[in-house]
Scaffold this motif. Structure first.
Motif, short mmCIF file in Angstrom:
data_model
loop_
_atom_site.label_atom_id
_atom_site.label_comp_id
_atom_site.label_asym_id
_atom_site.label_seq_id
_atom_site.Cartn_x
_atom_site.Cartn_y
_atom_site.Cartn_z
N ASP A 227 -20.62 5.41 16.06
CA ASP A 227 -21.06 6.64 16.38
C ASP A 227 -20.12 7.49 16.99
O ASP A 227 -19.83 7.16 18.48
CB ASP A 227 -22.43 6.65 16.72
CG ASP A 227 -22.97 8.06 17.09
OD1 ASP A 227 -22.40 8.92 16.54
OD2 ASP A 227 -24.22 8.13 17.63
N GLY A 228 -19.15 8.15 16.62
CA GLY A 228 -18.19 8.78 17.60
C GLY A 228 -16.78 8.31 17.13
O GLY A 228 -15.81 8.76 17.64
N ASN B 133 -17.81 11.29 22.00
CA ASN B 133 -18.60 12.25 21.14
C ASN B 133 -19.66 11.46 20.12
O ASN B 133 -19.55 11.87 18.83
CB ASN B 133 -17.58 13.17 20.17
CG ASN B 133 -18.26 14.08 19.44
OD1 ASN B 133 -19.23 15.03 20.12
ND2 ASN B 133 -17.99 14.56 18.24
N ASN B 134 -20.31 10.55 20.86
CA ASN B 134 -21.31 9.89 20.11
C ASN B 134 -22.59 10.82 19.73
O ASN B 134 -22.46 11.95 20.44
CB ASN B 134 -21.84 8.46 20.60
CG ASN B 134 -22.36 9.00 21.99
OD1 ASN B 134 -21.57 9.18 23.04
ND2 ASN B 134 -23.42 8.73 22.39
N GLY B 135 -23.65 10.44 19.15
CA GLY B 135 -24.73 11.27 18.83
C GLY B 135 -25.18 11.96 20.07
O GLY B 135 -25.62 13.07 19.98
N GLY C 63 -28.35 11.65 21.39
CA GLY C 63 -29.77 11.82 21.38
C GLY C 63 -30.30 12.64 22.62
O GLY C 63 -29.86 12.80 23.45
N SER D 72 -28.94 6.40 23.09
CA SER D 72 -28.19 6.82 22.05
C SER D 72 -26.54 6.47 22.51
O SER D 72 -25.77 6.51 21.37
CB SER D 72 -28.19 8.35 21.93
OG SER D 72 -27.83 9.05 23.35
#
Length: 313
Positions: free
Chosen positions: A23-24, A182-184, A186, A191
């Motif tokens: 993620d990212g 820049n992961n999700g 949440g 997250s």
């Protein structure tokens, strides 16, 4: 407390209990993993906002005109009312352009973080800068960050990107640097955990067994790049019309499709057009080679001469 306010520490050497997820992550190889920074997602909205302002500037006067034709608004309208209907919506456009220029989105799409397994170092070049900063992986402080944001329903929601915090000892005085992934991001600290788990497993065992990130799309022409969001939109909608239920629901879906097309996909098309030649902040070439991300040198086209004349090979 500063940047650590509201965050949750993520220690080295301990599993988060979450499945690793890229993620990212932008790209990965046997040596290095490259991660997008949080600012990349924010900068990516500036150019589409210009597109949205153009849609509003054109669409709102047309909408008011339809209301007049349908008898919802009184007519005839005075000069002042016509000016309000036709000119006020265009105020949004210079605001959008100003934000685009002030954020520097016309000069850079953002930057990246590189984590090298062999050197056990983290490499970072700040957005629109040229200086390479180097941090020791084992001294990096990781945490699920906390970035509050206003909520439409009142109160606030939150981003929870992964923070990688290190100290640059080459600066005078030594300075703490927070690299935001820049992961999700949440609505809770969990997250950030899949990305941290991903990085820990990569540093311990390499990329084997880790899910790969989505491939970087090939560079297209400016025209094809600009129309790509629209083509993706049409492919998605056309797939939904292949079933009897999809065709039966078409009259109900058309208004929603029109709203999505006007306020999301067309602005994104203009954004892609504006950003086509805008680069990302580059790492030094030596670091590209060290991390295995150096672009291959372009092949030279052979020159063939026959009796002094150049012919195509």
């Amino acid at each position: 407390m500063g940047i650590r306010f509201g965050g949750k520490p993520l220690p080295h050497g301990y599993s988060t209990g979450m499945a690793p997820r890229p993620d990212g992550v932008r790209r990965i190889n046997n040596r290095c993993v490259e991660i997008e920074c949080f600012a990349n997602g924010w900068l990516a909205t500036s150019a589409p906002f210009i597109g949205l302002s153009v849609v509003l500037a054109i669409g709102l006067p047309v909408f008011f005109l339809l209301l007049i034709l349908w008898g919802v608004l009184p007519k005839p309208l005075g000069t002042q009312q016509w000016l309000v209907f036709w000119l006020v919506p265009w105020i949004i456009l210079p605001i959008a352009i100003g934000i685009y220029l002030l954020e520097g989105a016309h000069r850079s799409r953002g930057n990246f973080i590189r984590v090298h397994r062999g050197t056990r170092q983290v490499y970072y070049v700040a957005n629109r800068k040229k200086r390479l900063q180097v941090f020791e992986w084992d001294k990096i402080e990781a945490m699920a960050g906390f970035i509050p944001r206003p909520s439409a329903g009142g109160g606030y929601a939150q981003f929870n990107p992964l923070y990688l915090i290190g100290v640059d000892y080459t600066m005078n005085p030594p300075t703490e640097v927070c690299m935001i992934c820049n992961n999700g991001g949440g609505n809770d600290a969990r997250s950030a955990m899949p990305l941290w788990e991903y990085l820990q497993l990569f540093m311990a065992f390499g990329p084997d067994g880790l899910p790969p990130p989505a491939p970087i799309p090939p560079r297209l022409s400016r025209r094809d790049t600009a129309w790509k969001p629209l083509r993706e939109w049409w492919s998605e909608k056309r797939a939904g019309l292949r079933t009897p239920v999809g065709r039966w629901l078409l009259p109900l879906k058309l208004p929603l499709w029109g709203i999505g097309l006007m306020f999301w996909y067309l602005p994104n098309c203009l954004g892609e057009y504006l950003q086509y030649n805008v680069p990302y902040t580059a790492f030094p070439k030596e670091n590209d080679e060290l991390c295995g991300f150096a672009e291959p040198a372009p092949k030279r086209k052979p020159v063939i001469r026959v009796n002094g004349e150049i012919i195509d090979p």
